[in-house]
Design an enzyme around this catalytic site. Structure first.
Site, short mmCIF file in Angstrom:
data_model
loop_
_atom_site.label_atom_id
_atom_site.label_comp_id
_atom_site.label_asym_id
_atom_site.label_seq_id
_atom_site.Cartn_x
_atom_site.Cartn_y
_atom_site.Cartn_z
N ALA A 94 0.83 -1.21 0.00
CA ALA A 94 0.00 0.00 0.00
C ALA A 94 0.87 1.25 0.00
O ALA A 94 2.06 1.22 0.35
CB ALA A 94 -0.93 0.00 1.22
N ASP A 142 2.00 -9.69 10.20
CA ASP A 142 3.23 -8.97 9.84
C ASP A 142 3.79 -8.27 11.07
O ASP A 142 4.01 -7.06 11.09
CB ASP A 142 2.95 -7.96 8.72
CG ASP A 142 4.22 -7.36 8.13
OD1 ASP A 142 5.29 -7.97 8.30
OD2 ASP A 142 4.14 -6.28 7.51
N LYS A 190 -4.43 4.68 3.76
CA LYS A 190 -3.71 3.58 3.13
C LYS A 190 -4.44 3.21 1.85
O LYS A 190 -5.61 2.83 1.88
CB LYS A 190 -3.64 2.37 4.06
CG LYS A 190 -2.69 2.51 5.22
CD LYS A 190 -2.64 1.24 6.06
CE LYS A 190 -2.18 0.07 5.22
NZ LYS A 190 -2.10 -1.18 6.02
#
Length: 324
Positions: free
Chosen positions: A116, A233, A131
Site C-alpha cells: 500500500a 506482519d 492507506k
C-alpha cells in the site's frame, strides 16, 4: 545423367553403324540442342530475376511485385509499417508502470510499501493517515479486485476488534471499497518501536528500559492472540510508541495481512515472524525477546500450546536454513 558420358556411349554405339545412319543421328542431335537452347536461357533469366528480387527486398516488399495486386499488394506494403508501433506500445506499458501515485484530496504521500501507499494529512478536519492498496498487475483483474476488497475489509474489522478488546489501535474513520483505501487516525508525534530501540542502543544509555518495553509488548500481543487475532506482519516497525515514550504506551498498526484464527500454529508463526525481525533488525536483543516471551506466556490464557508450537516452528526454520 552426365551429357559427356552420354556422348561417349553414343560414339561407341555409332562406331558400328553405316555413314548414313551416323549422319542422320548427328542431325537429330543438333536439332535437339537448338530446341533446348532458348528454354535453358529463359530458365536462367528467371533465376537471375528471382535472385535480384531477393537481393533487394525493399523493392519487392514495398511494391508488392507483379504477382501481388489488390489486397495482397496492400498487405505487403503495410507489412513494414505494422512492425514499427511495437516500441510505442512497449513505452506505453512502461509509462503505465511508472505512472505517479494518485493524489488524495488534503493528503500527501509519505511512504510506499509493497502492499500500500501511505498518505498523511487531514480528513474532515482531523489528522488522518490513508492507506491506498497498490494493485498487482500480475493478477487477473477480477481476482485482484476480490483480494484487495477482502483485505481492506479485514483490516478494518481487525482494528475494530482490537479496540473492542481494549487493545490500543488507530480509529477507523472511513473505508472506501471503490479505491480499496482506508482512512485511519494519525498517531501524532509517535515513533516506531524499531526507531526507539535503535536510538537507545546508539546513545549508549542504560538499556534496562528496553526490558520494560519488551514486557509491555508481551502483554499487548498476549491480549491480541487471546482474541484469536493474527497480525500477519509483526515487526518492531508496526508497533508505535505514543509520546511521551517514557509511558510505553504502545499502538498496533498495519493489519493489512491480518486474519482470525484460534490455531496455536498461526499464533506461533506470528511470534516467530517477530523473533526473526528482532534478530535481523536489532543486534544483541536476545534477552529482550526472551523477556517478551516470558511475559506473553504469563499473560495469555492460551499460551501453552502456542509456545510449544513456536518451538516446532523454530526447528522447521532452522532445518530450512541448513538445507537452503
Amino acid at each position: 545423367m552426365n551429357p559427356r558420358n552420354t556422348s561417349v556411349s553414343l560414339v561407341k554405339l555409332l562406331g558400328s553403324c553405316s555413314p548414313a545412319v551416323i549422319a542422320e543421328a548427328e542431325a537429330r542431335r543438333a536439332c535437339a540442342v537448338r530446341r533446348r537452347g532458348p528454354v535453358m536461357a529463359a530458365a536462367e533469366a528467371d533465376a537471375g530475376g528471382l535472385r535480384s528480387g531477393m537481393a533487394a527486398p525493399g523493392v519487392g516488399a514495398g511494391a508488392g511485385g507483379p504477382a501481388m495486386d489488390g489486397p495482397e499488394a496492400e498487405a505487403g506494403a503495410a507489412g513494414p509499417a505494422t512492425a514499427e508501433p511495437e516500441p510505442a506500445a512497449g513505452s506505453a506499458g512502461r509509462a503505465v508502470a511508472e505512472a505517479p501515485p494518485p493524489a488524495l484530496p488534503g493528503l500527501r504521500l509519505v511512504q510506499q510499501g509493497a502492499e500500500a501507499r501511505v498518505y498523511r494529512g487531514l480528513f474532515l478536519g482531523r489528522a488522518a493517515v490513508a492507506k491506498l492498496r497498490i494493485p498487482k498487475r500480475y493478477r487477473h483483474p477480477a481476482l485482484e479486485e476480490r483480494l484487495s476488497r477482502r483485505r481492506t475489509a479485514q483490516e478494518a474489522r481487525s482494528l475494530l476488534r482490537c479496540r473492542r478488546a481494549g487493545i490500543s489501535a488507530p480509529v477507523v474513520y472511513f473505508v472506501d471499497y471503490v479505491t480499496n483505501s482506508i482512512y485511519l487516525e494519525d498517531i501524532v508525534d509517535s515513533i516506531t518501536v524499531q526507531d526507539h530501540i535503535n536510538s537507545v542502543q546508539q546513545s549508549g544509555n542504560d538499556t534496562s528500559t528496553l526490558l520494560s518495553l519488551a514486557e509491555k509488548m508481551g502483554e499487548l500481543l498476549a491480549r491480541m492472540h487471546d482474541e484469536d487475532l493474527i497480525h500477519g506482519d509483526l515487526t518492531t516497525s508496526n508497533i508505535l510508541l505514543r509520546p511521551p515514550t517514557e509511558k510505553l504506551d504502545l499502538v498496533l498498526i498495519d493489519f493489512g495481512l491480518s486474519f482470525i484464527s484460534g490455531l496455536p500454529e498461526d499464533k506461533g508463526v506470528d511470534l516467530y515472524v517477530l523473533e526473526k525481525a528482532f534478530l535481523s533488525t536489532h543486534p544483541d536483543t536476545e534477552t529482550m525477546f526472551k523477556t517478551l516471551l516470558k511475559t506473553y506466556a504469563a499473560t495469555s490464557k492460551k499460551s501453552g500450546p502456542v509456545i510449544k508450537r513456536l518451538d516446532e516452528v523454530r526447528l522447521r526454520g532452522r532445518k530450512r536454513s541448513m538445507i537452503g
